[in-house]
Write an enzyme that holds these catalytic residues in place. Structure first.
Site, mmCIF file in Angstrom:
data_model
loop_
_atom_site.group_PDB
_atom_site.id
_atom_site.type_symbol
_atom_site.label_atom_id
_atom_site.label_comp_id
_atom_site.label_asym_id
_atom_site.label_seq_id
_atom_site.Cartn_x
_atom_site.Cartn_y
_atom_site.Cartn_z
ATOM 1 N N LYS A 7 -10.330 0.191 -2.329
ATOM 2 C CA LYS A 7 -10.218 -0.074 -0.894
ATOM 3 C C LYS A 7 -10.504 1.202 -0.108
ATOM 4 O O LYS A 7 -9.656 2.086 -0.040
ATOM 5 C CB LYS A 7 -8.817 -0.599 -0.545
ATOM 6 N N LYS A 46 -7.008 3.248 -3.264
ATOM 7 C CA LYS A 46 -7.383 3.229 -1.844
ATOM 8 C C LYS A 46 -7.631 4.647 -1.386
ATOM 9 O O LYS A 46 -6.894 5.566 -1.748
ATOM 10 C CB LYS A 46 -6.251 2.563 -1.045
ATOM 11 N N ASP A 75 0.861 -1.180 0.000
ATOM 12 C CA ASP A 75 0.000 0.000 0.000
ATOM 13 C C ASP A 75 0.903 1.238 0.000
ATOM 14 O O ASP A 75 1.536 1.554 1.022
ATOM 15 C CB ASP A 75 -0.896 0.015 1.236
#
Length: 318
Positions: free
Chosen positions: A254, A218, A155
């Site tokens: 996400k 995300k 991430d």
């Protein structure tokens, strides 16, 4: 600028150089703020009952990236988190495993050892999380270290300062390089939408990340408020839907930060179904970045099955 994958001609032209990228991103349709907020609010009132609710709870559990990202994290805490990821409710073996455990790079080896052979992904934040304020060399070293330690997902955070200054090519190249450093690991690109100010910026950043090769987009680090919101997630779901329509490729979304209750999680699942489509109701394409959400999902699951409310004494509370 080099495209990370084979793109349709219109999109390949968009990443030819900085001016082309700017022209493409600013040529995207503007987001109707009132419209997206009204639709998010409307879908959030949908009621799901009985068997459908139990299915939604199990699906949400299977989509959780169980996360600990604190300065006080210890190897013992990560081992406990991994145990919970494998058996979220030890008394109920039919409860699904979570999708991933997400930790800092120096905790990846511990998580990888505990989760070996389970099919649960090991996610690691990288690139000077959460600020992203470091040199490119350090960001790439951070990424490579996480992957070498066993991360199957990375991430990363984008440079919001560069994005907000209009240096789109710089952000694009950074994502491309981090994607290359990931090797076989999947890349989730954190936009930190709370700092992007407008829905138009969220749409541009989403497309920028997709063009650069991000496997997931995300919302947030969880360290900045507001974090995930339904309207922002709607905009990002529209982006991956439109990406699929233009390229045939499926990319994930996400939301992370602030999603704490089963009621909230179900609102997001309804949005996924209605905005992107049922194809995205899959842990490979939609995740919840959460540390406390799992506790409420487990309590509500027991309530659905037992017919009465089960308090926190019946599940592990982090």
């Amino acid at each position: 600028m080099a495209a990370p994958t084979t793109l349709p001609s219109a999109l390949a032209d968009a990443v030819r150089d900085e001016s082309s990228l700017r022209r493409f991103l600013h040529g995207l349709p503007g987001v109707d703020q009132v419209g997206v907020e009204q639709r998010a609010a409307g879908l959030g009132t949908r009621s799901i009952k009985k068997a459908s609710k139990l299915h939604a709870i199990d699906l949400a559990i299977s989509m959780v990236d169980l996360t600990t990202l604190e300065g006080a994290d210890t190897h013992g805490k990560v081992r406990s988190l991994a145990a919970k990821a494998k058996r979220p409710d030890p008394e109920r073996p039919d409860v699904p495993k979570v999708a991933a455990v997400c930790v800092y790079p120096d905790m990846v080896r511990t998580a990888a050892d505990e989760l070996q052979g389970t099919g649960i992904n090991i996610a690691s934040v990288a690139t000077a999380f959460p600020s992203g304020r470091s040199t490119m060399d350090i960001k790439l070293a951070d990424t490579r270290f996480a992957v070498e330690q066993g991360a199957t997902e990375v991430d990363m955070v984008i440079d919001r300062g560069a994005f907000l200054s209009g240096r789109y090519g710089e952000v694009f190249e950074e994502i491309v390089k981090v994607k290359q450093a990931c090797g076989d690991a999947h890349l989730k690109v954190i936009l930190e939408t709370g700092e992007l100010v407008t829905y138009d910026n969220v749409r541009r950043a989403s497309w920028l990340a997709l063009l650069a090769g991000g496997d997931f987009i995300k919302t947030s680090t969880g360290k900045v408020q507001p974090a995930a919101t339904l309207p922002v997630t709607h905009v990002m779901l529209q982006a991956v839907r439109d990406w699929k329509n233009q390229t045939g490729e499926l990319r994930g979304v996400k939301p992370a930060g602030g999603i704490r209750t089963t009621k909230d999680a179900i609102k997001y699942l309804v949005a996924v179904h209605e905005v992107a489509g049922p194809e995205w109701l899959d842990p490979h394409l939609f995740r919840f970045g959460a540390s406390t959400l799992l506790n409420d999902l487990l309590m509500q699951r027991r309530t659905q099955l037992d017919g009465h409310y089960s308090g926190p004494d019946y599940v592990t509370v982090d």
